[in-house]
Scaffold this motif. Structure first.
Motif, PDB file in Angstrom:
ATOM      1  N   THR A 518       0.893  -1.203   0.022  1.00  0.00           N
ATOM      2  CA  THR A 518       0.210  -0.046  -0.026  1.00  0.00           C
ATOM      3  C   THR A 518       0.818   0.959  -0.029  1.00  0.00           C
ATOM      4  N   VAL A 519       1.892   1.296   0.885  1.00  0.00           N
ATOM      5  CA  VAL A 519       2.863   2.508   1.136  1.00  0.00           C
ATOM      6  C   VAL A 519       3.651   2.658  -0.188  1.00  0.00           C
ATOM      7  N   GLN A 520       3.991   1.688  -0.834  1.00  0.00           N
ATOM      8  CA  GLN A 520       4.557   1.613  -2.276  1.00  0.00           C
ATOM      9  C   GLN A 520       3.973   2.401  -3.167  1.00  0.00           C
ATOM     10  N   GLN A 521       2.578   2.453  -3.274  1.00  0.00           N
ATOM     11  CA  GLN A 521       1.792   2.904  -4.341  1.00  0.00           C
ATOM     12  C   GLN A 521       1.372   4.284  -3.964  1.00  0.00           C
ATOM     13  N   LEU A 522       1.801   5.096  -2.883  1.00  0.00           N
ATOM     14  CA  LEU A 522       1.589   6.368  -2.415  1.00  0.00           C
ATOM     15  C   LEU A 522       2.388   7.346  -3.009  1.00  0.00           C
ATOM     16  N   PRO A 523       1.866   8.522  -3.462  1.00  0.00           N
ATOM     17  CA  PRO A 523       2.821   9.709  -4.020  1.00  0.00           C
ATOM     18  C   PRO A 523       4.030   9.724  -3.181  1.00  0.00           C
ATOM     19  N   ASP A 524       5.100  10.604  -3.368  1.00  0.00           N
ATOM     20  CA  ASP A 524       6.161  10.808  -2.622  1.00  0.00           C
ATOM     21  C   ASP A 524       5.879  11.380  -1.310  1.00  0.00           C
ATOM     22  N   SER A 525       5.186  12.804  -1.321  1.00  0.00           N
ATOM     23  CA  SER A 525       4.735  13.338  -0.358  1.00  0.00           C
ATOM     24  C   SER A 525       4.012  12.588   0.660  1.00  0.00           C
ATOM     25  N   ALA A 526       3.098  11.901   0.433  1.00  0.00           N
ATOM     26  CA  ALA A 526       2.030  11.014   1.301  1.00  0.00           C
ATOM     27  C   ALA A 526       2.916   9.962   1.893  1.00  0.00           C
ATOM     28  N   ALA A 527       3.837   9.259   1.010  1.00  0.00           N
ATOM     29  CA  ALA A 527       4.910   8.428   1.831  1.00  0.00           C
ATOM     30  C   ALA A 527       5.694   8.806   2.670  1.00  0.00           C
ATOM     31  N   ARG A 528       6.160  10.057   2.419  1.00  0.00           N
ATOM     32  CA  ARG A 528       7.062  10.846   3.432  1.00  0.00           C
ATOM     33  C   ARG A 528       6.263  11.046   4.733  1.00  0.00           C
ATOM     34  N   MET A 529       4.893  11.580   4.520  1.00  0.00           N
ATOM     35  CA  MET A 529       4.007  11.808   5.494  1.00  0.00           C
ATOM     36  C   MET A 529       3.876  10.603   6.411  1.00  0.00           C
ATOM     37  N   PHE A 530       3.611   9.465   5.825  1.00  0.00           N
ATOM     38  CA  PHE A 530       3.369   8.112   6.621  1.00  0.00           C
ATOM     39  C   PHE A 530       4.388   7.597   7.264  1.00  0.00           C
ATOM     40  N   ARG A 531       5.740   7.729   6.815  1.00  0.00           N
ATOM     41  CA  ARG A 531       6.942   7.519   7.470  1.00  0.00           C
ATOM     42  C   ARG A 531       7.090   8.459   8.652  1.00  0.00           C
ATOM     43  N   ALA A 532       6.679   9.834   8.622  1.00  0.00           N
ATOM     44  CA  ALA A 532       6.846  10.866   9.740  1.00  0.00           C
ATOM     45  C   ALA A 532       5.939  10.420  10.808  1.00  0.00           C
ATOM     46  N   LEU A 533       4.617   9.809  10.367  1.00  0.00           N
ATOM     47  CA  LEU A 533       3.937   9.465  11.451  1.00  0.00           C
ATOM     48  C   LEU A 533       4.338   8.563  12.654  1.00  0.00           C
ATOM     49  N   GLY A 534       5.339   7.726  12.001  1.00  0.00           N
ATOM     50  CA  GLY A 534       6.086   6.835  13.068  1.00  0.00           C
ATOM     51  C   GLY A 534       6.554   7.573  14.114  1.00  0.00           C
ATOM     52  N   LEU A 535       6.828   8.662  13.912  1.00  0.00           N
ATOM     53  CA  LEU A 535       7.653   9.403  15.025  1.00  0.00           C
ATOM     54  C   LEU A 535       6.567  10.016  15.991  1.00  0.00           C
ATOM     55  N   HIS A 536       5.370  10.060  15.616  1.00  0.00           N
ATOM     56  CA  HIS A 536       4.423  10.983  16.595  1.00  0.00           C
ATOM     57  C   HIS A 536       4.331  10.462  17.941  1.00  0.00           C
ATOM     58  N   THR A 537       4.150  11.280  18.681  1.00  0.00           N
ATOM     59  CA  THR A 537       4.082  10.913  20.341  1.00  0.00           C
ATOM     60  C   THR A 537       2.655  10.517  20.775  1.00  0.00           C
ATOM     61  N   GLY A 538       1.580  10.712  19.842  1.00  0.00           N
ATOM     62  CA  GLY A 538       0.122  10.217  20.477  1.00  0.00           C
ATOM     63  C   GLY A 538      -0.349   9.401  19.607  1.00  0.00           C
ATOM     64  N   ALA A 539      -1.732   9.230  19.582  1.00  0.00           N
ATOM     65  CA  ALA A 539      -2.404   8.086  19.070  1.00  0.00           C
ATOM     66  C   ALA A 539      -3.103   8.870  17.772  1.00  0.00           C
ATOM     67  N   ASP A 540      -3.498  10.100  17.820  1.00  0.00           N
ATOM     68  CA  ASP A 540      -4.000  11.122  16.657  1.00  0.00           C
ATOM     69  C   ASP A 540      -3.341  12.258  16.474  1.00  0.00           C
TER      70      ASP A 540
END
Length: 886
Positions: A518-540
């Motif tokens: 799923t992530v492979q098919q994302l546009p570059d900016s959305a894929a970067r955003m998804f990886r960045a979400l792994g750094l988030h400190t909360g649930a939402d």
């Protein structure tokens, strides 16, 4: 009087445009004008007036704008024109002659032009209709989804009118004028194929075949580069017409007829084998039944996250409804989310045509020709086409059958909004399995007895697998290989977040593999955003926090978050806040090492800046709870807060993330951030004082001590001591409160020193040391007066008044309250309410009972307005005692 929507939203009188005020008021007027003489309910208006999540007091703000709009209408004599803004239950209606709205006049002229017999008459009416447009529709309104959708719809009407005007010019033989009208719009909308096709034909008919053909190739390249699609039927037919007109006259060739399948060819059966152990989905199957029955040639869109069972669901339904499609069933895996390349449309159409009995030698070459033949062969058939695992709407469109008796079932991890817009596709979303269905799925592999023996563990497994059929099947497979294991033992294994994703993969299948595709098919900016979400400190998170993590603007972050939601990697359960399911969150965390290493520090600084803005809105005029670190980086944009309620709502929404940010900052060694983030929610702490804040403040104090910052230690100890006192832990509270004033003095911060003294004194007063408490409070007032800081002066006077009330020194208490009321900021609603309550109590003690009653009643109203029920209850109790005494 008239009203305009086709350009800037405006109310126009003989004297010119009326100043409507802020964008929300223009948006309110626009929503009512879009539906004149129809009730528009409060919920719809609130959705339109806020771009993001509306504040809790949205209804009050809306009522204020309604009142001001009514006043503007009355001020400019709207009643004389038959215009009235009326309340109708929980809705508002703008009663008026519709001819006063430019949209109505525009649509009326377009409709009249469509029934004219003479093209010249149509031209005059269409030109007059287009003259009403003064710019993009609904300019000056809030960028909310309802208003943007309405603006898009109006723009579509305008473009269709431009095309109709060009057609009318063409009927008059004025092809050059038609081309001139179309060129401007075709340049502005380069991907609108109908505009390009009309322009090509107008250019060709005006003798400019070369320009026309150049325009075709330009559009074809843009479609390929921007959307990854070939020209559609309209554009292809226009190009073919141009080429035919450019060919020299020859003897007409015989017309090729569709290749009909030979008689006796059996109905195609292309479905894969039926899924084993399919369970549940009763409501979704019924929804798909309704969608298929609901129209001619329906296209139904089954969407959901990776691993939710879309293919199994579609194939199961197709087998269940075989009798409804006696002319056959076709199936194609479009491999939109696969390791292998997606098949070309020409290859899929070839397989479909072969299945329908067309000999290989009679199958044409191009995708348009194959698509046309496929549509002609399916025009009169009752056929089901299943297009599985589609990546985009463009991948699906060439494969849609013709005729009203066929049905198409598309599955995708993406929402495919384009297919909904272009082909009226009917969405059938698949969510995660509920507990009972998840347990039934486990039972199909493990047996009913094994699952029934541990119902609680089965329910827990469903939760740990996020209700995903793929994850549940992998879990069941692991348990089937280990017959001695209990379900509860597997629960213990999966409960460890570090290894959960590994346990949910088996051989070449599993959750990680599905999410990776799923992530492979994302546009570059959305894929970067998804990886960045792994750094988030909360649930939402909201778009501001997401933008900080990814290093982009909130607007771009919002677009990326929407794209992730479209791919079912996030859900927007609350407007403006996005949440990943647990397994998606774990996968994002797995990818976090590949994210921008500055993402987490940017997030911490975002919270520092936003926290100060929230504090200023929640407690106007108060001393900021920290100064920003010298190296703090300002975010691209900081959220604004309309009032105290909005700030408190933000604290509540971000509480878990802010607590996680404190831990993350300390782990990175950024202790200067950690202690500040521990303090930033202090206004919410005082409102919800018993909500367990002590561990957070203790972590903040540890960071303050780690870097030896005496100012930080003073501020943290003063607040921590007050919280411990509220929890009934006075001995521990006094340990911190004894130290806080001295630390503030060493730091050279008299405001913090005064606050620390008054907190210390208040706890001493509560524990019986009244004399010492009174002396400390007088000292705190003296310190505050020397600072000249009104908020601190009010705080110390307020506590001194409370001390005097306990000592029944009512005259002194009243004097301190009156002095504090003269200093308090007008927008410090809670503090003003506290002073009103104290004033009422002091007046009651003096014997001025009527004045006391009035002050306590005012305090209750003020507390309610501020959303502080504890204060309201205290004032009400005092009022009740006063009534009883009388």
């Amino acid at each position: 009087m008239e009203f305009r929507l086709l350009g800037s939203v405006a109310m126009v009188t003989e004297d010119g445009d009326v100043a409507l005020g802020p964008a929300k008021r223009s948006s309110l007027l626009a929503m009512l004008l879009l539906r004149p003489n129809s009730a528009v309910n409060v919920g719809q208006l609130i959705d339109a007036l806020w771009e993001e999540e509306p504040p809790t007091h949205a209804k009050t703000v809306l009522q204020g704008h309604v009142s001001r709009l009514r006043a503007l209408l009355a001020e400019h004599g709207a009643e004389a024109y038959g215009v009235e803004l009326a309340t109708q239950g929980s809705a508002y209606v703008l009663r008026m002659p519709e001819s006063l709205v430019d949209v109505h006049r525009f649509e009326e002229l377009v409709g009249l032009a469509g029934v004219q017999r003479q093209p010249a008459d149509a031209v005059r009416m269409l030109r007059e209709a287009l003259s009403y447009w003064q710019g993009p529709a609904l300019t000056g309104t809030v960028h909310s989804r309802p208003l943007e959708a309405a603006a898009t719809g109006l723009e579509e009407l305008r473009l269709a009118t431009v095309e109709a005007l060009a057609q009318a010019y063409g009927q008059l033989g004025e092809h050059a004028r038609a081309a001139a009208v179309l060129r401007t719009e075709a340049v502005a909308h380069p991907l609108r194929e109908s505009l390009a096709a009309a322009l090509m034909l107008a250019l060709g008919r005006s003798g400019r075949q070369s320009d026309a053909i150049d325009w075709y190739h330009r559009t074809r390249r843009l479609l390929a580069e921007e959307l990854g699609v070939d020209p559609g039927e309209t554009l292809a037919e226009a190009y073919a017409t141009l080429l035919r007109s450019a060919e020299p006259a020859t003897t007409p060739a015989p017309v090729a007829r569709p290749a009909a399948p030979p008689a006796g060819v059996p109905a195609p059966e292309g479905l894969p084998r039926a899924p084993r152990g399919f369970t549940g989905r009763g409501a979704e199957l019924a929804a798909l039944d309704r969608a298929v029955r609901g129209g001619d040639g329906p296209v139904c869109l089954v969407t959901g996250p990776a691993g939710v069972g879309k293919t199994a669901f579609a194939v199961h339904w197709a087998y269940e409804r075989r009798a409804d499609f006696p002319d056959g069933r076709l199936f194609a895996d479009l491999k939109g989310f696969s390791e292998t390349p997606a098949p070309e449309s020409t290859a899929v159409l070839r397989e479909f045509l072969l299945a329908l009995g067309v000999p290989d030698r009679r199958i044409p070459e191009g995708v348009e020709a194959r698509g046309a033949l496929f549509r002609s062969l399916t025009a009169e058939r009752r056929l089901l086409v299943v297009l599985d695992n589609a990546r985009s709407s463009g991948q699906v469109r060439p494969l849609l059958p013709g005729g009203d008796h066929c049905a198409t079932l598309v599955t995708s991890r993406d929402r495919l909004g384009g297919l909904i817009a272009s082909d009226a596709a009917r969405p059938v979303p698949l969510g995660h399995l509920p507990e009972a269905d998840a347990a039934a799925l486990l039972a199909t592999v493990l047996g009913e007895d094994r699952v029934a023996a541990e119902p609680a563990a089965a329910a827990r497994l469903a939760g740990l697998c996020d209700g995903l059929p793929l994850a549940l099947r992998v879990t069941a497979a692991r348990l089937a290989e280990r017959p001695a294991w209990t379900l509860d033992a597997m629960v213990g294994e999966l409960a460890d977040e570090q290894g959960r994703l590994t346990l949910l993969d088996v051989e070449d299948r599993g959750v990680s593999a599905a999410l990776r595709l799923t992530v492979q098919q994302l546009p570059d900016s959305a894929a970067r955003m998804f990886r960045a979400l792994g750094l988030h400190t909360g649930a939402d998170l909201d778009r501001f926090a997401a933008g900080a993590l990814a290093g982009t603007s909130p607007a771009q972050a919002s677009a990326d978050l929407d794209r992730l939601a479209a791919a079912h990697l996030l859900t927007e359960a609350v407007p403006g806040r996005w949440t990943p399911h647990d397994l998606v969150r774990l996968y994002a965390r797995h990818l976090a090492p590949r994210a921008d290493p500055e993402g987490l520090p940017r997030l911490l600084d975002h919270y520092l800046y936003t926290g100060l803005a929230a504090d200023a809105a929640a407690e106007p005029g108060s001393q900021p709870c920290y100064a920003l670190p010298a190296d703090a980086r300002r975010p691209a944009a900081t959220r604004e807060f309309e009032d105290r309620t909005a700030a408190l709502d933000w604290y509540a929404a971000e509480r878990a993330a802010l607590e996680g940010a404190v831990t993350a900052a300390a782990a990175l060694g950024l202790h200067d951030r950690a202690w500040r983030l521990a303090l930033v929610q202090w206004p919410l702490m005082l409102v919800r004082i018993g909500d367990g804040w002590t561990p957070l403040l203790e972590a903040g104090l540890a960071s303050a001590r780690q870097i030896g910052d005496t100012d930080a230690q003073s501020r943290t100890r003063a607040l921590l001591g007050w919280i411990l006192h509220a929890e009934g832990r006075n001995a521990e509270a006094l340990v911190h409160l004894e130290k806080a004033p001295g630390l503030a003095a060493r730091a050279g911060d008299p405001i913090s020193e005064a606050i620390a003294h008054v907190n210390h004194a208040a706890v001493l007063d509560a524990t019986g040391e009244h004399e010492r408490a009174g002396l400390l409070m007088l000292h705190a007032v003296s310190l505050a007066d020397r600072t000249g800081h009104p908020s601190t002066q009010v705080l110390t006077l307020q506590h001194l008044a409370g001390h005097c009330l306990k000592a029944q020194e009512y005259e002194a208490a009243l004097a301190h309250v009156l002095r504090a009321e003269a200093l308090v900021a007008p927008d410090a609603v809670v503090v003003r309410a506290e002073l009103q309550s104290a004033r009422g109590e002091a007046l009651a003690g003096i014997g001025r009972l009527e004045e006391a009653t009035d002050q306590l009643e005012r305090a209750i109203v003020s507390f309610d307005k501020a959303g502080f029920p504890e204060g309201s209850a205290r004032a009400a109790a005092r009022l009740s005692r006063l009534s009883a005494d009388r």
